[in-house]
Design an enzyme around this catalytic site. Sequence first.
Site, PDB file in Angstrom:
ATOM      1  N   TYR A 114       0.861  -1.191   0.000  1.00 45.82           N
ATOM      2  CA  TYR A 114       0.000   0.000   0.000  1.00 45.82           C
ATOM      3  C   TYR A 114       0.895   1.238   0.000  1.00 45.82           C
ATOM      4  O   TYR A 114       1.828   1.328   0.798  1.00 45.82           O
ATOM      5  CB  TYR A 114      -0.886   0.009   1.262  1.00 45.82           C
ATOM      6  CG  TYR A 114      -1.729   1.253   1.393  1.00 45.82           C
ATOM      7  CD1 TYR A 114      -3.039   1.278   0.921  1.00 45.82           C
ATOM      8  CD2 TYR A 114      -1.213   2.417   1.965  1.00 45.82           C
ATOM      9  CE1 TYR A 114      -3.817   2.428   1.017  1.00 45.82           C
ATOM     10  CE2 TYR A 114      -1.982   3.570   2.062  1.00 45.82           C
ATOM     11  CZ  TYR A 114      -3.284   3.567   1.587  1.00 45.82           C
ATOM     12  OH  TYR A 114      -4.037   4.706   1.676  1.00 45.82           O
ATOM     13  N   GLU A 159      -3.356   7.379  -4.218  1.00 40.89           N
ATOM     14  CA  GLU A 159      -3.295   6.115  -3.486  1.00 40.89           C
ATOM     15  C   GLU A 159      -3.115   4.946  -4.449  1.00 40.89           C
ATOM     16  O   GLU A 159      -3.865   4.838  -5.429  1.00 40.89           O
ATOM     17  CB  GLU A 159      -4.598   5.920  -2.692  1.00 40.89           C
ATOM     18  CG  GLU A 159      -4.600   4.655  -1.840  1.00 40.89           C
ATOM     19  CD  GLU A 159      -5.973   4.379  -1.233  1.00 40.89           C
ATOM     20  OE1 GLU A 159      -6.092   4.337  -0.002  1.00 40.89           O
ATOM     21  OE2 GLU A 159      -6.941   4.208  -2.007  1.00 40.89           O
TER      22      GLU A 159
END
Length: 409
Positions: free
Chosen positions: A133, A221
């Site tokens: 992530y 993101e």
Amino acid sequence: MPERSREHASALGFLIGSGQGNLGTRMKLHEYQSKELLSRFGVPVPAGDVTNDPAEAAEIARKLGGKVVVKAQVLMGGRGKAGGVKLFNTAEEAGEFAKALIGKRLVSNQNPDGMVVEKILIAEQVDIAKEFYVAVLLDRAAQRNIVMLSAKGGMDIEEVAETDPESIVKIPIDPAWGIADFEIREGLAEANIPIEARSQMVTMIKRLVKAYIEADAEMVEINPCAMTPDGKIIAADAKVSIDDNALFRHADYKATSAESAEDPIEEEAARRGIAYVRLGGDIGIIGNGAGLVMCSLDEINAAGGNPADFLDVGGGAQAERVKSCVELIMMDPNVKGLLINIFGGITRCDEVAKGILAALDELNLTIPVVARIEGTAAEEGRALLAGTKIVPAQTMQEAAEKVVKLAYA
Ligand code: GDP
Ligand code: MN
């Protein structure tokens, strides 16, 4: 350390707290738009193309060699779990799925009302060995942009924050100096990103930060940031949202701003360039300046009313714009009364009055309208409204009380 996890939670709350509830300050880009943007900055993304046509989807899949992933382009989290992301080995199967997916309503935990799939992305399938992530976002508590990292990618980051907050690492970005390679390397080590991935991750993160700054993003993101079995790093998913206030610098995204709105009236407002947020009540509100509009909301509440919207007509508004704002508010069928609260500085009150009268005329307004106008050319404005259906008020408070009383009569 509980202190630390609380800090994470607040940054994550901001990150995930979607468009609803805030004053529409960010515009979410679809995955395909996000990937296009990031790839312009040199971030590796899988080859692919977007379409709204199943036959074309199959054709794209064929060109990509058949081994593809088909992904619904809806602006909601948890698409995978909602059945909006599927892997295929042949173009035929991908085409079949595309046919079923286009036009379907997807529902997820984060979005119980669901969203209808209009476009789909067909991308080359990434062979994923590990999922990380990575995000760049503003951390309000730290008063800085930060890079957020975790070796636990591919899942809902809020869940990771709950179950394993220690696995999330934040690297602050200095507003003057930016971010140095060694700081990124320290963060990657702390997050236990495998050694063989780190050089590529340093390069990718620097590019993500550059994209974030130059695109005036509120968030970038990548989840999952994939590592292939042969050690290549590639963005398998991407989410970018752009600060609405910077959209004038990004004409290419401005056009899609309306599309990313979740409410049809907000969508129309975005198209007209009007700062409007639907609040669900029944007293329409128009003011100039965000502060004055907020005060108007409070006054309506204090008077026992329920505001239908937040609408800032903006500085220097002309009659035409005021009319357009009234029109917008009247698209909400729940509106039973309208409060117009203007303090003229640059805005001329006579222009506002002309706009109200034009709206009254053309829209056949039957609901009560109370106007409190003060400041530049207020005398002229009030003179224009005298003898019309518009109810005058001296103060904001009086205006709020009057409109609530009339609307609920
Ligand atoms: P999201 O659910 O909206 O975040 O959509 P994602 O694009 O992140 O896809 C959900 C999940 O599908 C990912 O976490 C991956 O596990 C999987 N996935 C997506 N794209 C690929 C791909 O190209 N290859 C493989 N193997 N899995 C993928
Ligand atoms: Mn994802």
